[in-house]
Every structure is written in structure tokens, then in C-alpha cells.
Design a protein around this motif. Structure first.
Motif, mmCIF file in Angstrom:
data_model
loop_
_atom_site.group_PDB
_atom_site.id
_atom_site.type_symbol
_atom_site.label_atom_id
_atom_site.label_comp_id
_atom_site.label_asym_id
_atom_site.label_seq_id
_atom_site.Cartn_x
_atom_site.Cartn_y
_atom_site.Cartn_z
ATOM 1 N N VAL A 164 0.856 -1.178 0.000
ATOM 2 C CA VAL A 164 0.000 0.000 0.000
ATOM 3 C C VAL A 164 0.896 1.232 0.000
ATOM 4 C CG1 VAL A 164 -1.777 1.249 1.307
ATOM 5 C CG2 VAL A 164 -1.802 -1.245 1.258
ATOM 6 N N SER A 165 0.450 2.293 -0.656
ATOM 7 C CA SER A 165 1.293 3.466 -0.862
ATOM 8 C C SER A 165 1.871 4.034 0.435
ATOM 9 C CB SER A 165 0.495 4.552 -1.591
ATOM 10 O OG SER A 165 1.252 5.735 -1.697
ATOM 11 N N VAL A 166 1.053 4.184 1.453
ATOM 12 C CA VAL A 166 1.530 4.834 2.672
ATOM 13 C C VAL A 166 2.351 3.884 3.546
ATOM 14 C CG1 VAL A 166 -0.432 4.350 4.211
ATOM 15 C CG2 VAL A 166 0.807 6.522 4.423
ATOM 16 N N LEU A 167 2.279 2.589 3.285
ATOM 17 C CA LEU A 167 3.095 1.608 3.998
ATOM 18 C C LEU A 167 4.408 1.436 3.239
ATOM 19 C CD1 LEU A 167 0.376 -1.102 4.803
ATOM 20 C CD2 LEU A 167 1.254 0.678 6.334
ATOM 21 N N THR A 168 5.405 2.217 3.600
ATOM 22 C CA THR A 168 6.674 2.174 2.880
ATOM 23 C C THR A 168 7.772 1.446 3.663
ATOM 24 O OG1 THR A 168 7.259 4.374 3.686
ATOM 25 C CG2 THR A 168 6.173 4.250 1.550
ATOM 26 N N PHE A 169 7.526 1.114 4.926
ATOM 27 C CA PHE A 169 8.352 0.216 5.722
ATOM 28 C C PHE A 169 9.760 0.739 6.024
ATOM 29 C CE2 PHE A 169 5.419 -2.501 3.237
ATOM 30 C CZ PHE A 169 4.665 -2.992 4.300
#
Length: 313
Positions: A164-169
């Protein structure tokens, strides 16, 4: 104003802005005091990459994959610490990029990044590239924020099941100038001094890194961050008393979201709260991250990302 050389950033706009940026100046003063010789400053910064494993990477329990990749690439961890994002660190860390972010995205970033501690690691490249600073090519390896552009070789693809876009880790500084500024943003003076002294000593801190990672794993429950699994969890809850209802607006909300007809994550979370259905904080984040808006269309950040092209031209 600090005159920043092109050897620290290929972006002239960044050189102008960072020259007066208080966070850059804080860390730059520390670097100049530690390494007075300008050639050593450049050499050290070219050898160093700043990596942040965010709370979403920690709960996903897949950071070991990244550590193995870094080791295979000839990178040695020489400093490790933890810090916690707060409202100010979120905004100052992305000061020159958040102008294109929607209110929705910033709210979800706040939810996510302040939910636990992050691990910062400073890596040294043992076989320096003659052309590229370490943080430049390593940043390229992390992959884009947009999941459609991620590939199996990208760190962001490896680190989480939820794409998901906002989950960039993981966050990796774009250029050496960003390493300097982000040391100033993320770490207060004493912690920054410890990190830079550790870089100067140059010892392999893998054992400490593993200990810090295990400590952070122990402090937070594992979560796959997949919204579909959270929705299934909610459906199981509302089948049982006292939550079960014959005509249930909550079911309608869930159906609309799963069908792609609604992205109202705020309304869903409010309905759950009104029904006194308690979700884990990461359950809420998984829903919000999947449904939140990304960026304003047709807008450019104040300072765009600087990648390999700018350094290889």
C-alpha cells in the motif's frame, strides 16, 4: 548560510534550502567538529547511508530479509539507535515533500509513524562505488512509494505483505546532504553525537542491531497489515452477541469498502467505536492505510526525490 557542495547533492534547489535549514546546520556543525578536513567530511558522507526501519516494518517482522540483503551488498552497520516519530518529526522529516500530500495521507502517517519506535541504522559501504555515494544507490534499491512500481528486488516489496502506498516500511536518505539533515531532524544532540562517534569508530554493530531489533519485536505484536484480514475479523465479531443485529449498517459499510464503492475509513472506525467494537491500533492503521487518499494531482514537491539519474548523468 552554509555553502553546500555538489558532492553532497545534485539538486541546486536543495543546496539553497538546506544551506539555511536549522536541522542541516545542527548536524553539519557536529560533522565539521568531528572531521575538520573537508575531504574527510565528503569521504565519510559518501560512504554512509542512513536507514530507518519504521514501525510498519517492525510489526511486519521481515526486517531480517533487509539485513541479509545489506550484508550481501557489502554494507556494515556502524551505528544503531531508536527514536519515536511525533507530529513534528513527521512534518519536518518530509518538510519539502508534504506540500503534495492530502490531509488524509498526513493523518494516516501520523497514526502509523507514532504507533511505535523506529530503528535508525547508519551503514558504511566497505567497497565504495567510485561514482555513487552509498545512500544514493541504496535509496534506489528501496523502491518507490507507489506499489505498482515496486518489484521483487525492491526492499519495500520484501518488507511487507501489504503493498500500500503509505506503507513504505523503510526510509533511506536520498543523498549525502539528506543524511546530514535527517540526523538533525531525527536525533537530538546527545544521540546524534553518539551516532557520529560510532560512525567514526567504524566497528561492526551487527550484534547490537540484532538486540535492538529483538527488543522492538518484543514490544509490539506482529501484524500483517492486510485490510482484508481485518475486515474478516470484524465480520466474525459482529456475528456474535452482543454485536449481532438483523439490519446492520456496519455490514453495509464493510460491503461497500470491499466492493470498492467506498473509501470512508473514518466513518468505518467511528461506527466501530459507536458500537463499542474494540480493534487493535494496527487493525485501524491497516484499514486507514488501504483507503486513504495519496497526493494532490498535478503537484510537485518543493524538492523532488533525487535518484540515480542525477548522479550518473
Amino acid at each position: 548560510m552554509i555553502e553546500i557542495p555538489p558532492s553532497l547533492t545534485r539538486n541546486s534547489r536543495k543546496r539553497d534550502l538546506f544551506g539555511g535549514d536549522p536541522y542541516f546546520r545542527d548536524a553539519w556543525d557536529d560533522i565539521v567538529n568531528l572531521w575538520p578536513d573537508s575531504r574527510e567530511q565528503i569521504m565519510r558522507l559518501h560512504q554512509t547511508a542512513l536507514v530507518v526501519f519504521r514501525p510498519d516494518a517492525i510489526v511486519s517482522r521481515r526486517i531480517e530479509f533487509a539485513l541479509e540483503i545489506f550484508n550481501a551488498k557489502g554494507l556494515t552497520p556502524v551505528a544503531v539507535t531508536t527514536f519515536k516519530y511525533d507530529r513534528m518529526r513527521v512534518r519536518e522529516g518530509w518538510r519539502y515533500q508534504l506540500n503534495i500530500a492530502t490531509r488524509d495521507r498526513i493523518d494516516v502517517m501520523d497514526m502509523l509513524l507514532t504507533c511505535g519506535r523506529s530503528i535508525m541504522v547508519l551503514y558504511r559501504q566497505d567497497l565504495p562505488d567510485a561514482q555513487l555515494p552509498t545512500t544514493v544507490w541504496l535509496s534506489e534499491m528501496k523502491g518507490p512509494s507507489l506499489p505498482a512500481g515496486r518489484a521483487p528486488g525492491h526492499l519495500r516489496f520484501v518488507l511487507g505483505k501489504a503493498q500500500v502506498s503509505v506503507l513504505t516500511f523503510v526510509h533511506i536518505s536520498d543523498e549525502p546532504a539528506d543524511v546530514v539533515r535527517e540526523l538533525g531532524v531525527f536525533l537530538p544532540y546527545a544521540a546524534r553525537q553518539r551516532a557520529l562517534r560510532s560512525v567514526n569508530a567504524g566497528r561492526d554493530v551487527t550484534t547490537k542491531l540484532r538486540a535492538v531489533l529483538n527488543e522492538q519485536y518484543a514490544s509490539s505484536a506482529e501484524h500483517d497489515l492486510l485490510m482484508a484480514n481485518v475486515i474478516q475479523k470484524i465480520r466474525l465479531i459482529i456475528r456474535e452477541p452482543p454485536h449481532r443485529k438483523e439490519c446492520d449498517p456496519l455490514v453495509d459499510r464493510l460491503n461497500a469498502i470491499q466492493a470498492g464503492a467506498s473509501s470512508d475509513w473514518r466513518g468505518l472506525l467511528k461506527t466501530l467505536k459507536d458500537r463499542r467494537i474494540q480493534l487493535d491500533r494496527w487493525d485501524e492503521i491497516a484499514i486507514a492505510a488501504e483507503l486513504c487518499q495519496r497526493h494532490f494531482p498535478d503537484m510537485l514537491p518543493v524538492i523532488p526525490d533525487v535518484g540515480l539519474d542525477a548522479w550518473t548523468r
